[in-house]
Design a protein around this motif. Structure first.
Motif, PDB file in Angstrom:
ATOM      1  N   VAL A  85       0.839  -1.194   0.000  1.00 41.18           N
ATOM      2  CA  VAL A  85       0.000   0.000   0.000  1.00 41.18           C
ATOM      3  C   VAL A  85       0.878   1.249   0.000  1.00 41.18           C
ATOM      4  O   VAL A  85       1.855   1.333   0.738  1.00 41.18           O
ATOM      5  CB  VAL A  85      -0.931   0.027   1.235  1.00 41.18           C
ATOM      6  N   LEU A  86       0.498   2.201  -0.848  1.00 41.88           N
ATOM      7  CA  LEU A  86       1.094   3.532  -0.827  1.00 41.88           C
ATOM      8  C   LEU A  86       0.018   4.480  -0.309  1.00 41.88           C
ATOM      9  O   LEU A  86      -1.001   4.679  -0.958  1.00 41.88           O
ATOM     10  CB  LEU A  86       1.553   3.966  -2.223  1.00 41.88           C
ATOM     11  N   LEU A  87       0.228   5.010   0.878  1.00 42.26           N
ATOM     12  CA  LEU A  87      -0.679   5.986   1.468  1.00 42.26           C
ATOM     13  C   LEU A  87      -0.216   7.362   1.023  1.00 42.26           C
ATOM     14  O   LEU A  87       0.922   7.752   1.295  1.00 42.26           O
ATOM     15  CB  LEU A  87      -0.675   5.869   2.991  1.00 42.26           C
ATOM     16  N   VAL A  88      -1.078   8.082   0.314  1.00 43.45           N
ATOM     17  CA  VAL A  88      -0.738   9.404  -0.216  1.00 43.45           C
ATOM     18  C   VAL A  88      -1.432  10.450   0.653  1.00 43.45           C
ATOM     19  O   VAL A  88      -2.657  10.433   0.806  1.00 43.45           O
ATOM     20  CB  VAL A  88      -1.166   9.541  -1.692  1.00 43.45           C
ATOM     21  N   LEU A  89      -0.640  11.351   1.245  1.00 44.73           N
ATOM     22  CA  LEU A  89      -1.163  12.384   2.133  1.00 44.73           C
ATOM     23  C   LEU A  89      -0.844  13.768   1.589  1.00 44.73           C
ATOM     24  O   LEU A  89       0.248  13.999   1.067  1.00 44.73           O
ATOM     25  CB  LEU A  89      -0.549  12.253   3.531  1.00 44.73           C
ATOM     26  N   ASP A  95      -5.325  19.357   8.451  1.00 45.46           N
ATOM     27  CA  ASP A  95      -4.737  18.530   9.509  1.00 45.46           C
ATOM     28  C   ASP A  95      -4.223  17.222   8.900  1.00 45.46           C
ATOM     29  O   ASP A  95      -4.888  16.188   8.971  1.00 45.46           O
ATOM     30  CB  ASP A  95      -5.773  18.254  10.598  1.00 45.46           C
ATOM     31  N   PRO A  96      -3.039  17.255   8.301  1.00 48.08           N
ATOM     32  CA  PRO A  96      -2.535  16.046   7.638  1.00 48.08           C
ATOM     33  C   PRO A  96      -2.263  14.888   8.597  1.00 48.08           C
ATOM     34  O   PRO A  96      -2.345  13.735   8.191  1.00 48.08           O
ATOM     35  CB  PRO A  96      -1.253  16.515   6.945  1.00 48.08           C
ATOM     36  N   VAL A  97      -1.987  15.178   9.863  1.00 48.42           N
ATOM     37  CA  VAL A  97      -1.766  14.097  10.825  1.00 48.42           C
ATOM     38  C   VAL A  97      -3.090  13.379  11.113  1.00 48.42           C
ATOM     39  O   VAL A  97      -3.124  12.156  11.247  1.00 48.42           O
ATOM     40  CB  VAL A  97      -1.111  14.616  12.118  1.00 48.42           C
ATOM     41  N   ARG A  98      -4.183  14.130  11.174  1.00 49.87           N
ATOM     42  CA  ARG A  98      -5.501  13.497  11.334  1.00 49.87           C
ATOM     43  C   ARG A  98      -5.774  12.583  10.140  1.00 49.87           C
ATOM     44  O   ARG A  98      -6.258  11.465  10.293  1.00 49.87           O
ATOM     45  CB  ARG A  98      -6.602  14.551  11.470  1.00 49.87           C
ATOM     46  N   ASP A  99      -5.456  13.067   8.931  1.00 49.95           N
ATOM     47  CA  ASP A  99      -5.629  12.238   7.740  1.00 49.95           C
ATOM     48  C   ASP A  99      -4.764  10.983   7.821  1.00 49.95           C
ATOM     49  O   ASP A  99      -5.213   9.889   7.469  1.00 49.95           O
ATOM     50  CB  ASP A  99      -5.290  13.023   6.470  1.00 49.95           C
ATOM     51  N   PHE A 100      -3.526  11.143   8.285  1.00 50.51           N
ATOM     52  CA  PHE A 100      -2.626  10.001   8.444  1.00 50.51           C
ATOM     53  C   PHE A 100      -3.271   8.980   9.374  1.00 50.51           C
ATOM     54  O   PHE A 100      -3.363   7.783   9.057  1.00 50.51           O
ATOM     55  CB  PHE A 100      -1.285  10.482   8.988  1.00 50.51           C
ATOM     56  N   HIS A 101      -3.744   9.433  10.524  1.00 51.58           N
ATOM     57  CA  HIS A 101      -4.366   8.530  11.496  1.00 51.58           C
ATOM     58  C   HIS A 101      -5.609   7.868  10.903  1.00 51.58           C
ATOM     59  O   HIS A 101      -5.843   6.671  11.098  1.00 51.58           O
ATOM     60  CB  HIS A 101      -4.735   9.281  12.773  1.00 51.58           C
ATOM     61  N   ARG A 102      -6.394   8.634  10.176  1.00 52.86           N
ATOM     62  CA  ARG A 102      -7.638   8.136   9.584  1.00 52.86           C
ATOM     63  C   ARG A 102      -7.378   6.945   8.655  1.00 52.86           C
ATOM     64  O   ARG A 102      -8.204   6.048   8.539  1.00 52.86           O
ATOM     65  CB  ARG A 102      -8.308   9.262   8.818  1.00 52.86           C
ATOM     66  N   LEU A 129       6.406  25.759   5.652  1.00 57.32           N
ATOM     67  CA  LEU A 129       6.765  25.963   7.058  1.00 57.32           C
ATOM     68  C   LEU A 129       6.374  24.786   7.946  1.00 57.32           C
ATOM     69  O   LEU A 129       6.791  24.719   9.096  1.00 57.32           O
ATOM     70  CB  LEU A 129       6.116  27.251   7.582  1.00 57.32           C
ATOM     71  N   ARG A 130       5.601  23.859   7.431  1.00 53.88           N
ATOM     72  CA  ARG A 130       5.178  22.681   8.200  1.00 53.88           C
ATOM     73  C   ARG A 130       6.246  21.603   8.033  1.00 53.88           C
ATOM     74  O   ARG A 130       6.575  21.201   6.923  1.00 53.88           O
ATOM     75  CB  ARG A 130       3.827  22.192   7.687  1.00 53.88           C
ATOM     76  N   SER A 131       6.764  21.125   9.126  1.00 47.20           N
ATOM     77  CA  SER A 131       7.829  20.129   9.104  1.00 47.20           C
ATOM     78  C   SER A 131       7.303  18.743   8.737  1.00 47.20           C
ATOM     79  O   SER A 131       6.201  18.354   9.127  1.00 47.20           O
ATOM     80  CB  SER A 131       8.483  20.066  10.487  1.00 47.20           C
ATOM     81  N   MET A 132       8.108  18.001   8.020  1.00 48.94           N
ATOM     82  CA  MET A 132       7.789  16.603   7.715  1.00 48.94           C
ATOM     83  C   MET A 132       7.892  15.735   8.975  1.00 48.94           C
ATOM     84  O   MET A 132       7.425  14.598   8.985  1.00 48.94           O
ATOM     85  CB  MET A 132       8.734  16.064   6.638  1.00 48.94           C
ATOM     86  N   ASP A 133       8.491  16.266  10.025  1.00 47.01           N
ATOM     87  CA  ASP A 133       8.637  15.517  11.276  1.00 47.01           C
ATOM     88  C   ASP A 133       7.295  15.170  11.918  1.00 47.01           C
ATOM     89  O   ASP A 133       7.233  14.292  12.779  1.00 47.01           O
ATOM     90  CB  ASP A 133       9.480  16.303  12.279  1.00 47.01           C
ATOM     91  N   ILE A 134       6.218  15.854  11.525  1.00 45.10           N
ATOM     92  CA  ILE A 134       4.915  15.585  12.143  1.00 45.10           C
ATOM     93  C   ILE A 134       4.484  14.136  11.933  1.00 45.10           C
ATOM     94  O   ILE A 134       3.804  13.568  12.781  1.00 45.10           O
ATOM     95  CB  ILE A 134       3.829  16.566  11.649  1.00 45.10           C
ATOM     96  N   TYR A 135       4.911  13.515  10.852  1.00 43.17           N
ATOM     97  CA  TYR A 135       4.526  12.134  10.564  1.00 43.17           C
ATOM     98  C   TYR A 135       5.324  11.163  11.431  1.00 43.17           C
ATOM     99  O   TYR A 135       4.782  10.191  11.950  1.00 43.17           O
ATOM    100  CB  TYR A 135       4.686  11.823   9.073  1.00 43.17           C
ATOM    101  N   GLU A 136       6.604  11.436  11.586  1.00 40.87           N
ATOM    102  CA  GLU A 136       7.437  10.619  12.485  1.00 40.87           C
ATOM    103  C   GLU A 136       6.964  10.776  13.929  1.00 40.87           C
ATOM    104  O   GLU A 136       6.947   9.803  14.689  1.00 40.87           O
ATOM    105  CB  GLU A 136       8.915  11.002  12.358  1.00 40.87           C
ATOM    106  N   ASP A 137       6.581  11.985  14.312  1.00 40.52           N
ATOM    107  CA  ASP A 137       6.075  12.218  15.673  1.00 40.52           C
ATOM    108  C   ASP A 137       4.805  11.410  15.917  1.00 40.52           C
ATOM    109  O   ASP A 137       4.611  10.839  16.991  1.00 40.52           O
ATOM    110  CB  ASP A 137       5.802  13.708  15.908  1.00 40.52           C
ATOM    111  N   TYR A 138       3.944  11.354  14.915  1.00 37.93           N
ATOM    112  CA  TYR A 138       2.717  10.558  15.028  1.00 37.93           C
ATOM    113  C   TYR A 138       3.053   9.078  15.223  1.00 37.93           C
ATOM    114  O   TYR A 138       2.399   8.373  16.003  1.00 37.93           O
ATOM    115  CB  TYR A 138       1.845  10.748  13.777  1.00 37.93           C
TER     116      TYR A 138
END
Length: 190
Positions: A85-89, A95-102, A129-138
């Motif tokens: 699976v390739l999850l495209v965000l 709120d891309p982290v909410r989308d990631f969780h969803r 200005l939004r860091s890519m680190d938000i996905y690793e943090d999740y």
């Protein structure tokens, strides 16, 4: 080798664009006629298909599921047939982290960790200005419990219009599939 890759993600993330960018064939979209027409004039109904030829006779069969909630009933069937699976965000979403969780949470439930997952993050240029680190943090709490390919997916900035970007992410999934075929993969512990 022939592998089936499912592209999942919210509407407007770039699934169809990514599929068209790398595919030798693809199915067309249709004009949106419901409430989503304000967000995107065309939409996937209810999925796109494509083929990406690799070296020799190898190829990836690509499937992209529509992002609207009303098509989520198809996930189980599509996931059952997918090898990866390739999850495209969309990084510029509210709120891309909410989308990631969803999407990530159902994928954790639907697989035992044996089906590789990669995350392609699009539209990074629209939210510089939004860091890519938000996905690793999740993922940090999940990683502490399990290290399978679904709990700890590889995360890639990806311009869905750029053939090299999309091919690189799909190549990562293809390599993960090959490793899974050669070595026993432990089931998910999450």
């Amino acid at each position: 080798m022939e592998s089936r890759i499912l592209l999942l993600g919210p509407m407007g993330a770039g699934k169809t664009t990514a599929l068209r960018t790398v595919s030798d064939i693809h199915d067309p979209e249709v004009r949106a006629s419901d409430e989503v027409a304000n967000l995107d004039p065309t939409t996937t109904m209810p999925m796109d298909r494509g083929i990406m030829r690799l070296e020799g006779d190898d190829r990836l069969l690509l499937y992209s599921a529509a992002g609207q909630d009303r098509f989520h009933f198809m996930w189980d069937d599509l996931l059952e047939q997918a090898d990866a699976v390739l999850l495209v965000l969309n990084h510029s979403a509210a709120d891309p982290v909410r989308d990631f969780h969803r999407y990530h949470a159902p994928l954790l439930r639907a697989t035992d960790g044996r089906r590789p997952l990669a995350v392609g993050v699009t539209h990074t240029d629209l939210a510089p200005l939004r860091s890519m680190d938000i996905y690793e943090d999740y993922l940090r709490p999940v990683k502490s419990r399990c290290g399978c390919m679904v709990c700890t997916p590889s995360i890639h900035a990806m311009d869905a219009r750029n053939r090299a970007d999309v091919r690189a992410v799909l190549a990562t999934l293809a390599m993960m599939l090959e490793v899974g075929q050669r070595f026993t993969v432990k089931p998910c512990l999450a």
